[in-house]
Design a protein around this motif. Structure first.
Motif, PDB file in Angstrom:
ATOM      1  N   THR A  14       0.791  -1.407  -0.046  1.00 53.40           N
ATOM      2  CA  THR A  14      -0.009   0.030   0.115  1.00 53.40           C
ATOM      3  C   THR A  14       0.971   1.262   0.061  1.00 53.40           C
ATOM      4  OG1 THR A  14      -1.607  -1.197   1.415  1.00 53.40           O
ATOM      5  CG2 THR A  14      -1.717   1.210   1.104  1.00 53.40           C
ATOM      6  N   ALA A  15       2.223   1.009   0.691  1.00 51.17           N
ATOM      7  CA  ALA A  15       2.726   2.212   0.831  1.00 51.17           C
ATOM      8  C   ALA A  15       3.686   2.594  -0.619  1.00 51.17           C
ATOM      9  CB  ALA A  15       3.883   2.125   1.960  1.00 51.17           C
ATOM     10  N   MET A  16       3.927   1.529  -0.976  1.00 46.99           N
ATOM     11  CA  MET A  16       4.465   1.577  -2.511  1.00 46.99           C
ATOM     12  C   MET A  16       3.615   2.253  -3.226  1.00 46.99           C
ATOM     13  SD  MET A  16       6.347  -2.117  -3.063  1.00 46.99           S
ATOM     14  CE  MET A  16       6.791  -1.773  -4.699  1.00 46.99           C
ATOM     15  N   ALA A  17       2.638   2.010  -3.257  1.00 50.71           N
ATOM     16  CA  ALA A  17       1.555   2.481  -4.517  1.00 50.71           C
ATOM     17  C   ALA A  17       1.270   3.928  -4.402  1.00 50.71           C
ATOM     18  CB  ALA A  17       0.226   1.589  -4.375  1.00 50.71           C
ATOM     19  N   SER A  18       1.863   4.463  -3.349  1.00 47.11           N
ATOM     20  CA  SER A  18       1.446   5.714  -2.570  1.00 47.11           C
ATOM     21  C   SER A  18       2.161   7.033  -3.780  1.00 47.11           C
ATOM     22  CB  SER A  18       1.762   6.228  -1.307  1.00 47.11           C
ATOM     23  OG  SER A  18       1.108   5.366  -0.581  1.00 47.11           O
ATOM     24  N   PRO A  19       1.514   8.106  -3.875  1.00 49.67           N
ATOM     25  CA  PRO A  19       2.066   8.991  -4.776  1.00 49.67           C
ATOM     26  C   PRO A  19       3.102   9.681  -4.288  1.00 49.67           C
ATOM     27  CG  PRO A  19       0.241   9.989  -3.570  1.00 49.67           C
ATOM     28  CD  PRO A  19       0.121   8.638  -3.342  1.00 49.67           C
ATOM     29  N   PHE A  72       6.564   9.993  -0.883  1.00 48.86           N
ATOM     30  CA  PHE A  72       7.303   9.495   0.102  1.00 48.86           C
ATOM     31  C   PHE A  72       6.405   9.679   1.464  1.00 48.86           C
ATOM     32  CE2 PHE A  72      10.663   9.470   3.466  1.00 48.86           C
ATOM     33  CZ  PHE A  72      10.614   8.325   3.621  1.00 48.86           C
ATOM     34  N   GLY A  73       6.005  10.953   1.646  1.00 47.47           N
ATOM     35  CA  GLY A  73       5.155  11.433   3.025  1.00 47.47           C
ATOM     36  C   GLY A  73       3.779  10.619   3.003  1.00 47.47           C
ATOM     37  N   ALA A  74       3.438  10.550   1.745  1.00 47.14           N
ATOM     38  CA  ALA A  74       1.981   9.683   1.884  1.00 47.14           C
ATOM     39  C   ALA A  74       2.281   8.081   1.990  1.00 47.14           C
ATOM     40  CB  ALA A  74       1.351   9.693   0.394  1.00 47.14           C
ATOM     41  N   ALA A  75       3.361   7.884   1.467  1.00 44.56           N
ATOM     42  CA  ALA A  75       3.748   6.313   1.983  1.00 44.56           C
ATOM     43  C   ALA A  75       3.942   6.045   3.552  1.00 44.56           C
ATOM     44  CB  ALA A  75       4.844   5.846   1.345  1.00 44.56           C
ATOM     45  N   LEU A  76       4.452   7.099   4.111  1.00 44.85           N
ATOM     46  CA  LEU A  76       4.781   7.145   5.444  1.00 44.85           C
ATOM     47  C   LEU A  76       3.504   7.180   6.317  1.00 44.85           C
ATOM     48  CD1 LEU A  76       7.985   9.223   6.135  1.00 44.85           C
ATOM     49  CD2 LEU A  76       7.660   6.718   5.779  1.00 44.85           C
ATOM     50  N   ALA A 118      12.104   6.631  -3.771  1.00 44.77           N
ATOM     51  CA  ALA A 118      11.713   8.152  -3.865  1.00 44.77           C
ATOM     52  C   ALA A 118      13.417   8.848  -4.381  1.00 44.77           C
ATOM     53  CB  ALA A 118      11.705   8.718  -2.839  1.00 44.77           C
ATOM     54  N   SER A 119      14.403   8.638  -3.598  1.00 41.00           N
ATOM     55  CA  SER A 119      15.774   9.272  -4.215  1.00 41.00           C
ATOM     56  C   SER A 119      16.632   8.539  -3.244  1.00 41.00           C
ATOM     57  CB  SER A 119      15.605  10.588  -3.382  1.00 41.00           C
ATOM     58  OG  SER A 119      16.994  11.498  -3.502  1.00 41.00           O
ATOM     59  N   ALA A 120      17.828   8.005  -4.210  1.00 40.37           N
ATOM     60  CA  ALA A 120      18.751   7.160  -3.544  1.00 40.37           C
ATOM     61  C   ALA A 120      19.876   8.284  -2.549  1.00 40.37           C
ATOM     62  CB  ALA A 120      19.602   6.705  -4.869  1.00 40.37           C
ATOM     63  N   ALA A 121      19.597   9.246  -2.863  1.00 39.02           N
ATOM     64  CA  ALA A 121      20.467  10.274  -2.207  1.00 39.02           C
ATOM     65  C   ALA A 121      19.763  10.963  -0.853  1.00 39.02           C
ATOM     66  CB  ALA A 121      20.732  11.488  -2.706  1.00 39.02           C
ATOM     67  N   PRO A 151       8.113  12.100  -5.283  1.00 38.65           N
ATOM     68  CA  PRO A 151       7.096  11.346  -5.989  1.00 38.65           C
ATOM     69  C   PRO A 151       7.759  10.107  -5.752  1.00 38.65           C
ATOM     70  CG  PRO A 151       8.184  12.543  -7.745  1.00 38.65           C
ATOM     71  CD  PRO A 151       8.559  13.261  -6.055  1.00 38.65           C
ATOM     72  N   LEU A 152       6.954   8.922  -5.692  1.00 39.19           N
ATOM     73  CA  LEU A 152       7.853   7.654  -5.737  1.00 39.19           C
ATOM     74  C   LEU A 152       7.456   6.826  -7.170  1.00 39.19           C
ATOM     75  CD1 LEU A 152       6.026   5.750  -2.629  1.00 39.19           C
ATOM     76  CD2 LEU A 152       8.071   7.282  -2.871  1.00 39.19           C
ATOM     77  N   ILE A 153       8.687   6.210  -7.549  1.00 39.69           N
ATOM     78  CA  ILE A 153       8.597   5.503  -8.778  1.00 39.69           C
ATOM     79  C   ILE A 153       7.665   4.391  -8.839  1.00 39.69           C
ATOM     80  CG2 ILE A 153      11.114   6.215  -9.128  1.00 39.69           C
ATOM     81  CD1 ILE A 153      11.894   3.320  -8.592  1.00 39.69           C
ATOM     82  N   SER A 154       7.223   3.960  -7.778  1.00 37.28           N
ATOM     83  CA  SER A 154       6.165   2.870  -7.858  1.00 37.28           C
ATOM     84  C   SER A 154       4.930   3.313  -7.696  1.00 37.28           C
ATOM     85  CB  SER A 154       6.776   1.725  -6.636  1.00 37.28           C
ATOM     86  OG  SER A 154       6.693   2.675  -5.449  1.00 37.28           O
ATOM     87  N   ALA A 155       4.610   4.543  -7.952  1.00 35.63           N
ATOM     88  CA  ALA A 155       3.333   5.183  -7.435  1.00 35.63           C
ATOM     89  C   ALA A 155       2.171   4.527  -8.505  1.00 35.63           C
ATOM     90  CB  ALA A 155       3.443   6.865  -7.468  1.00 35.63           C
ATOM     91  N   ASP A 156       1.099   4.203  -8.140  1.00 32.09           N
ATOM     92  CA  ASP A 156      -0.177   3.544  -8.788  1.00 32.09           C
ATOM     93  C   ASP A 156      -1.457   3.767  -8.110  1.00 32.09           C
ATOM     94  OD1 ASP A 156      -1.792   2.008 -10.085  1.00 32.09           O
ATOM     95  OD2 ASP A 156      -0.474   0.427 -10.596  1.00 32.09           O
ATOM     96  N   HIS A 157      -2.110   4.786  -8.614  1.00 26.66           N
ATOM     97  CA  HIS A 157      -3.221   5.320  -8.078  1.00 26.66           C
ATOM     98  C   HIS A 157      -4.187   4.363  -7.858  1.00 26.66           C
ATOM     99  CE1 HIS A 157      -6.626   7.879  -6.775  1.00 26.66           C
ATOM    100  NE2 HIS A 157      -7.287   7.541  -7.777  1.00 26.66           N
ATOM    101  N   ARG A 158      -4.464   3.647  -8.923  1.00 25.09           N
ATOM    102  CA  ARG A 158      -5.483   2.559  -9.042  1.00 25.09           C
ATOM    103  C   ARG A 158      -5.233   1.231  -8.139  1.00 25.09           C
ATOM    104  NH1 ARG A 158      -9.347   0.970 -12.855  1.00 25.09           N
ATOM    105  NH2 ARG A 158      -9.196   3.360 -13.348  1.00 25.09           N
ATOM    106  N   ALA A 159      -4.002   0.997  -8.184  1.00 27.79           N
ATOM    107  CA  ALA A 159      -3.657  -0.124  -7.216  1.00 27.79           C
ATOM    108  C   ALA A 159      -3.761   0.284  -5.517  1.00 27.79           C
ATOM    109  CB  ALA A 159      -2.098  -0.646  -7.258  1.00 27.79           C
TER     110      ALA A 159
END
Length: 327
Positions: A79-84, A86-90, A147-150, A196-204
């Motif tokens: 569920t966190a992975m699909a968030s738009p 990083f903050g939304a994932a947390l 989100a960001s490797a750095a 933004p997350l590279i794994s974001a998926d609104h429908r999922a």
């Protein structure tokens, strides 16, 4: 009876460190299959106790938190992975983390910082501090992966005493770290929270959150008063929890929560007051915190307000109570 699976990534990390899962589960009196299908809190504690003894590594939590397998996240992680962002994932992790034996997070925000606060309920156990290490290291690893490797936090505060492996904390978090603090927290910049997350998926995300909410409802077969008490115990970490926030965490409206509490002869204010009293008495008896720190954690404006409430609850002062129960 509350049954929840252990985090799959934790199980993987324990196995990768050389612990025989089947043998450790047998010693703990449970089946290995139950580790992922669901165990009680007591069973989870027994298994982790056995694994911790065999690991013999006080830095295990940090190492485990840095090894994440996306396919093994479980519903809260997916569920966190699909968030738009990083903050939304947390935010979603904060809501659904207890589906996989995780500690509930409290999110605090201002214009500059996005902070996650947690206090492991089993902090008195040998692995309690390590569990917090794993939670924070895993959140950062998640952010760096999606989100960001750095990415690096602004700061980390930990309740644990300063350990011998401070260099490992510095290597992983790359930010100022303070030990022996009142709370466990990790703070990110708002800029990182909005990444933004590279794994974001609104429908999922919609479907996953629907499933996560249903899973929470299935877990919570206790009375609503017990559920509110459990939520308050996790949230009393410096702020006074509101009805709106608790209702949101329990996936119901404020009106529904008030109605269900009333049906059990309770009100939100009364449950909050009773929970504060119980935590205060337990903490004073255990000698874990001083009065000023306890007043802060229970959400009182100052120590005088706490003193007045404690005298109303018990008829005595916190110091007198602590002395009486420890004689």
């Amino acid at each position: 009876m509350l049954v929840t699976p252990l985090p799959r990534n934790l199980i993987d990390a324990i196995a990768d460190a050389g612990v025989d899962l089947d043998d450790a589960a047998r010693e703990a009196g449970i089946n290995q299959e139950a580790l992922e299908s669901g165990v009680t809190i007591a069973e989870a504690g027994r298994f982790i106790g056995v694994a911790w003894r065999r690991l013999d590594d006080p830095a295990f939590g940090l190492r485990a938190g840095c090894v994440l397998r996306p396919e093994r996240y479980g519903i809260s992680g997916l569920t966190a992975m699909a968030s738009p962002t990083f903050g939304a994932a947390l935010q979603r992790k904060a809501r659904y983390n207890r589906l996989v034996w995780g500690d509930t997070y409290r999110i605090r925000q201002d214009a500059k910082e996005f902070t996650v606060v947690t206090e492991a309920p089993d902090e008195s156990n040998p692995w309690g501090y390590s569990k917090v290490d794993m939670e924070f290291a895993s959140l950062l690893t998640f952010g760096r992966r999606f989100a960001s490797a750095a990415m690096a936090p602004i700061k980390v505060t930990l309740r644990r005493p300063r350990p011998s492996f401070v260099a490992l904390y510095e290597q992983i978090f790359r930010c100022p770290i303070s030990f022996a603090q009142p709370i466990n927290s990790i703070s990110f910049s708002q800029a990182d929270a909005l990444r933004p997350l590279i794994s974001a998926d609104h429908r999922a995300a919609q479907w996953l959150e629907f499933g996560a909410r249903a899973a929470l409802e299935q877990m919570d077969d206790s009375s609503v008063t017990q559920r509110v008490r459990a939520q308050l115990e996790r949230m009393l970490q410096g702020d006074e929890p509101t009805l709106a926030v608790v209702a949101s965490e329990l996936c119901m409206s404020e009106r529904t929560l008030q109605r269900r509490l009333s049906a059990e002869g309770q009100t939100f204010r009364r449950v909050l007051d009773e929970m504060r009293r119980d935590i205060a008495q337990r903490s004073l008896a255990a000698g874990k915190r001083n009065v000023i720190e306890l007043a802060y954690l229970l959400g009182f404006e100052d120590s005088n307000s706490f003193y007045r409430s404690f005298r109303r609850w018990t008829g005595t002062t916190p110091e007198s109570y602590r002395k009486a129960v420890n004689e």
